[in-house]
Design a protein around this motif. Structure first.
Motif, PDB file in Angstrom:
ATOM      1  N   ALA A  12       0.921  -1.318   0.089  1.00  0.00           N
ATOM      2  CA  ALA A  12       0.107  -0.024   0.084  1.00  0.00           C
ATOM      3  C   ALA A  12       0.905   1.157   0.027  1.00  0.00           C
ATOM      4  O   ALA A  12       0.704   2.313  -0.724  1.00  0.00           O
ATOM      5  N   SER A  15       2.713   1.584  -3.409  1.00  0.00           N
ATOM      6  CA  SER A  15       1.629   1.883  -4.298  1.00  0.00           C
ATOM      7  C   SER A  15       1.072   3.304  -4.178  1.00  0.00           C
ATOM      8  O   SER A  15       1.026   4.047  -5.287  1.00  0.00           O
ATOM      9  N   TYR A  16       1.157   3.955  -3.177  1.00  0.00           N
ATOM     10  CA  TYR A  16       0.649   5.243  -2.925  1.00  0.00           C
ATOM     11  C   TYR A  16       1.935   6.141  -3.433  1.00  0.00           C
ATOM     12  O   TYR A  16       1.421   7.104  -4.297  1.00  0.00           O
ATOM     13  N   THR A  19       1.736   5.798  -7.489  1.00  0.00           N
ATOM     14  CA  THR A  19       0.383   6.473  -8.291  1.00  0.00           C
ATOM     15  C   THR A  19       0.301   7.808  -7.933  1.00  0.00           C
ATOM     16  O   THR A  19       0.074   8.691  -8.773  1.00  0.00           O
ATOM     17  N   SER A  20       0.385   8.341  -6.712  1.00  0.00           N
ATOM     18  CA  SER A  20       0.113   9.588  -6.330  1.00  0.00           C
ATOM     19  C   SER A  20       1.379  10.629  -6.188  1.00  0.00           C
ATOM     20  O   SER A  20       1.049  11.885  -6.538  1.00  0.00           O
ATOM     21  N   SER A  46       3.234  15.217   1.831  1.00  0.00           N
ATOM     22  CA  SER A  46       1.976  14.653   1.341  1.00  0.00           C
ATOM     23  C   SER A  46       2.321  13.131   1.886  1.00  0.00           C
ATOM     24  O   SER A  46       1.368  12.518   2.402  1.00  0.00           O
ATOM     25  N   LEU A  47       3.460  12.477   1.795  1.00  0.00           N
ATOM     26  CA  LEU A  47       3.734  11.373   2.356  1.00  0.00           C
ATOM     27  C   LEU A  47       3.831  11.299   3.805  1.00  0.00           C
ATOM     28  O   LEU A  47       3.131  10.238   4.514  1.00  0.00           O
ATOM     29  N   TYR A  50       0.110  10.941   4.637  1.00  0.00           N
ATOM     30  CA  TYR A  50      -0.555   9.706   4.217  1.00  0.00           C
ATOM     31  C   TYR A  50      -0.248   8.732   5.243  1.00  0.00           C
ATOM     32  O   TYR A  50      -0.843   7.938   5.663  1.00  0.00           O
ATOM     33  N   ASN A  54      -2.909   6.688   7.418  1.00  0.00           N
ATOM     34  CA  ASN A  54      -3.074   5.098   6.957  1.00  0.00           C
ATOM     35  C   ASN A  54      -2.484   4.236   8.061  1.00  0.00           C
ATOM     36  O   ASN A  54      -2.940   3.133   8.161  1.00  0.00           O
TER      37      ASN A  54
END
Length: 87
Positions: A12, A15-16, A19-20, A46-47, A50, A54
């Motif tokens: 996850a 992937s973040y 993709t982001s 941003s990370l 996240y 999460n």
């Protein structure tokens, strides 16, 4: 590859990032995202958001250093250590 997160959480996170933050670019878990220029300071912020959302951990400002965010593996180890210290 040695990480300290379960495979699904590592996937996850990876992937973040891909993709982001990297517009679909695939990266290895040991690739240096900061020194290569793939991840900039806005991407790191941003990370951090996240990860806090999460993985349900707080990331203190003083922990936002190159060693903790240079690779996906380093991030996984950092997340695990924060979870253990919060427990």
């Amino acid at each position: 590859m040695t990480t300290s997160l379960p495979d699904n959480q590592l996937a996850a996170l990876k992937s973040y990032i891909e993709t982001s933050l990297l517009n679909g670019k695939s990266v290895a878990t040991d690739e240096n995202l900061l020194l290569s220029g793939l991840l900039d300071s806005l991407g790191v912020m941003s990370l951090v958001a996240y990860i806090e959302d999460n993985f349900e951990i707080a990331v203190p400002f003083e922990d936002v250093i190159i060693e903790n965010f240079m690779t996906i593996e380093a991030m996984a180890q950092y997340i695990r250590s924060r979870k253990e210290s919060d427990a």
